[in-house]
Motif scaffolding. Structure first.
Motif, PDB file in Angstrom:
ATOM      1  N   MET A   1       1.440  -1.352  -0.215  1.00 47.76           N
ATOM      2  CA  MET A   1       0.104  -0.141   0.037  1.00 47.76           C
ATOM      3  C   MET A   1       0.705   1.074  -0.006  1.00 47.76           C
ATOM      4  O   MET A   1       1.844   1.616   0.680  1.00 47.76           O
ATOM      5  N   SER A   2       0.753   2.362  -1.237  1.00 40.22           N
ATOM      6  CA  SER A   2       1.882   3.276  -1.188  1.00 40.22           C
ATOM      7  C   SER A   2       0.707   4.562  -0.285  1.00 40.22           C
ATOM      8  O   SER A   2      -0.692   4.548   0.239  1.00 40.22           O
ATOM      9  N   ARG A   3       1.534   5.157   0.283  1.00 41.02           N
ATOM     10  CA  ARG A   3       1.040   6.605   0.908  1.00 41.02           C
ATOM     11  C   ARG A   3       1.125   7.618   0.222  1.00 41.02           C
ATOM     12  O   ARG A   3       1.868   7.632  -1.218  1.00 41.02           O
ATOM     13  N   THR A   4      -0.179   8.537   0.363  1.00 41.26           N
ATOM     14  CA  THR A   4       0.378   9.897  -1.027  1.00 41.26           C
ATOM     15  C   THR A   4       1.402  10.453  -0.428  1.00 41.26           C
ATOM     16  O   THR A   4       0.677  11.084   0.930  1.00 41.26           O
ATOM     17  N   ASP A   5       1.631  11.377  -0.809  1.00 35.22           N
ATOM     18  CA  ASP A   5       2.420  12.249  -0.371  1.00 35.22           C
ATOM     19  C   ASP A   5       1.768  13.959   0.099  1.00 35.22           C
ATOM     20  O   ASP A   5       1.475  13.949  -1.151  1.00 35.22           O
ATOM     21  N   SER A   6       1.747  14.487   0.926  1.00 35.14           N
ATOM     22  CA  SER A   6       0.851  15.357   1.507  1.00 35.14           C
ATOM     23  C   SER A   6       0.849  16.500   0.560  1.00 35.14           C
ATOM     24  O   SER A   6       0.488  17.505   0.303  1.00 35.14           O
ATOM     25  N   THR A   7       2.133  16.455  -0.212  1.00 35.90           N
ATOM     26  CA  THR A   7       2.014  17.994  -0.981  1.00 35.90           C
ATOM     27  C   THR A   7       2.296  17.601  -2.456  1.00 35.90           C
ATOM     28  O   THR A   7       2.557  19.102  -3.010  1.00 35.90           O
ATOM     29  N   THR A   8       1.629  16.438  -2.885  1.00 36.33           N
ATOM     30  CA  THR A   8       0.876  16.130  -3.978  1.00 36.33           C
ATOM     31  C   THR A   8      -0.261  15.747  -4.712  1.00 36.33           C
ATOM     32  O   THR A   8      -1.048  16.342  -4.664  1.00 36.33           O
ATOM     33  N   SER A   9      -0.999  15.767  -3.008  1.00 34.04           N
ATOM     34  CA  SER A   9      -1.817  15.071  -3.289  1.00 34.04           C
ATOM     35  C   SER A   9      -3.409  16.665  -3.456  1.00 34.04           C
ATOM     36  O   SER A   9      -2.625  17.163  -2.600  1.00 34.04           O
ATOM     37  N   PRO A  10      -3.767  16.096  -4.521  1.00 33.85           N
ATOM     38  CA  PRO A  10      -4.950  16.971  -4.590  1.00 33.85           C
ATOM     39  C   PRO A  10      -6.232  18.153  -3.923  1.00 33.85           C
ATOM     40  O   PRO A  10      -6.498  18.110  -3.834  1.00 33.85           O
ATOM     41  N   ALA A  12      -4.202  18.529  -0.854  1.00 32.56           N
ATOM     42  CA  ALA A  12      -3.437  19.084   0.221  1.00 32.56           C
ATOM     43  C   ALA A  12      -3.939  20.090   0.510  1.00 32.56           C
ATOM     44  O   ALA A  12      -4.794  20.997  -0.826  1.00 32.56           O
ATOM     45  N   PRO A  13      -3.876  21.474   1.232  1.00 29.25           N
ATOM     46  CA  PRO A  13      -3.820  22.380   1.938  1.00 29.25           C
ATOM     47  C   PRO A  13      -3.603  23.508   0.466  1.00 29.25           C
ATOM     48  O   PRO A  13      -4.492  24.865  -0.071  1.00 29.25           O
ATOM     49  N   THR A  14      -2.550  23.363   0.000  1.00 24.90           N
ATOM     50  CA  THR A  14      -2.100  24.757  -1.224  1.00 24.90           C
ATOM     51  C   THR A  14      -2.729  23.771  -2.419  1.00 24.90           C
ATOM     52  O   THR A  14      -3.372  25.048  -3.295  1.00 24.90           O
ATOM     53  N   ALA A  15      -2.842  22.689  -2.263  1.00 23.48           N
ATOM     54  CA  ALA A  15      -4.132  21.871  -3.677  1.00 23.48           C
ATOM     55  C   ALA A  15      -5.010  22.534  -3.649  1.00 23.48           C
ATOM     56  O   ALA A  15      -5.537  23.247  -4.369  1.00 23.48           O
ATOM     57  N   THR A  16      -5.392  22.468  -2.322  1.00 25.70           N
ATOM     58  CA  THR A  16      -6.791  22.831  -2.411  1.00 25.70           C
ATOM     59  C   THR A  16      -7.196  25.053  -2.983  1.00 25.70           C
ATOM     60  O   THR A  16      -7.809  25.584  -2.688  1.00 25.70           O
ATOM     61  N   ALA A  17      -5.885  25.237  -1.879  1.00 24.26           N
ATOM     62  CA  ALA A  17      -5.952  26.901  -1.845  1.00 24.26           C
ATOM     63  C   ALA A  17      -5.891  27.314  -3.218  1.00 24.26           C
ATOM     64  O   ALA A  17      -6.351  28.456  -3.396  1.00 24.26           O
ATOM     65  N   LYS A  19      -6.769  25.917  -6.077  1.00 22.16           N
ATOM     66  CA  LYS A  19      -8.357  24.879  -6.785  1.00 22.16           C
ATOM     67  C   LYS A  19      -8.844  26.341  -6.879  1.00 22.16           C
ATOM     68  O   LYS A  19      -9.649  26.983  -7.754  1.00 22.16           O
ATOM     69  N   LEU A  20      -9.447  26.996  -5.062  1.00 23.67           N
ATOM     70  CA  LEU A  20      -9.915  27.799  -4.923  1.00 23.67           C
ATOM     71  C   LEU A  20      -9.660  29.161  -5.604  1.00 23.67           C
ATOM     72  O   LEU A  20     -10.204  30.185  -5.973  1.00 23.67           O
ATOM     73  N   ALA A  21      -8.323  29.518  -5.615  1.00 25.24           N
ATOM     74  CA  ALA A  21      -8.028  30.948  -6.148  1.00 25.24           C
ATOM     75  C   ALA A  21      -8.102  30.901  -7.443  1.00 25.24           C
ATOM     76  O   ALA A  21      -8.680  31.741  -8.525  1.00 25.24           O
ATOM     77  N   VAL A  22      -8.371  29.015  -8.892  1.00 26.08           N
ATOM     78  CA  VAL A  22      -8.708  29.475 -10.269  1.00 26.08           C
ATOM     79  C   VAL A  22     -10.427  29.636  -9.637  1.00 26.08           C
ATOM     80  O   VAL A  22     -10.886  30.811 -11.010  1.00 26.08           O
ATOM     81  N   VAL A  23     -10.915  29.421  -9.012  1.00 30.81           N
ATOM     82  CA  VAL A  23     -12.637  29.554  -9.009  1.00 30.81           C
ATOM     83  C   VAL A  23     -12.753  30.793  -8.865  1.00 30.81           C
ATOM     84  O   VAL A  23     -13.540  31.281  -9.418  1.00 30.81           O
ATOM     85  N   GLU A  24     -11.951  31.478  -7.504  1.00 28.46           N
ATOM     86  CA  GLU A  24     -12.583  33.004  -7.299  1.00 28.46           C
ATOM     87  C   GLU A  24     -12.351  33.837  -8.474  1.00 28.46           C
ATOM     88  O   GLU A  24     -12.614  34.340  -9.240  1.00 28.46           O
ATOM     89  N   THR A  25     -10.867  32.848  -9.461  1.00 26.47           N
ATOM     90  CA  THR A  25      -9.757  34.087 -10.536  1.00 26.47           C
ATOM     91  C   THR A  25     -11.444  33.873 -11.437  1.00 26.47           C
ATOM     92  O   THR A  25     -11.691  34.906 -12.364  1.00 26.47           O
ATOM     93  N   LEU A  26     -12.313  32.867 -11.965  1.00 24.20           N
ATOM     94  CA  LEU A  26     -13.206  32.025 -13.018  1.00 24.20           C
ATOM     95  C   LEU A  26     -14.504  33.217 -12.819  1.00 24.20           C
ATOM     96  O   LEU A  26     -14.526  33.901 -13.677  1.00 24.20           O
TER      97      LEU A  26
END
Length: 88
Positions: A1-10, A12-17, A19-26
């Motif tokens: 079983m592999s662990r998902t790296d928190s920096t590349t997880s969809p 992850a806090p930075t990924a979520t932020a 995505k939110l920035a893209v949605v707000e811009t659109l």
């Protein structure tokens, strides 16, 4: 079983932020056009943004050079799309 790296997880806090920035811009882009709010529309672009509408305008038989700067892009879009009826 592999662990998902928190920096590349969809989720992850930075990924979520990001995505939110893209949605707000659109949202600012679409709402700025719909509401004919040039300042809101301009806020969707970086100050050093470049927009090249040439390929689309060429199909309509027009020549349109690249436009530089968020405020100028917003003005160009607002002026050229002002005749369209949106949600107002």
């Amino acid at each position: 079983m592999s662990r998902t790296d928190s920096t590349t997880s969809p989720t992850a806090p930075t990924a979520t932020a990001d995505k939110l920035a893209v949605v707000e811009t659109l949202y600012r882009y679409a709402a700025g056009l719909d509401l004919r709010d040039r300042a809101l529309l301009a806020s969707a672009f970086a100050d050093d943004a470049v927009a090249d509408f040439g390929p689309a305008t060429k199909k309509a038989g027009h020549e349109y050079p690249p436009v530089e700067g968020g405020e100028i892009i917003a003005a160009a879009l607002s002026d050229s799309l002002s005749h369209l009826d949106t949600t107002q």
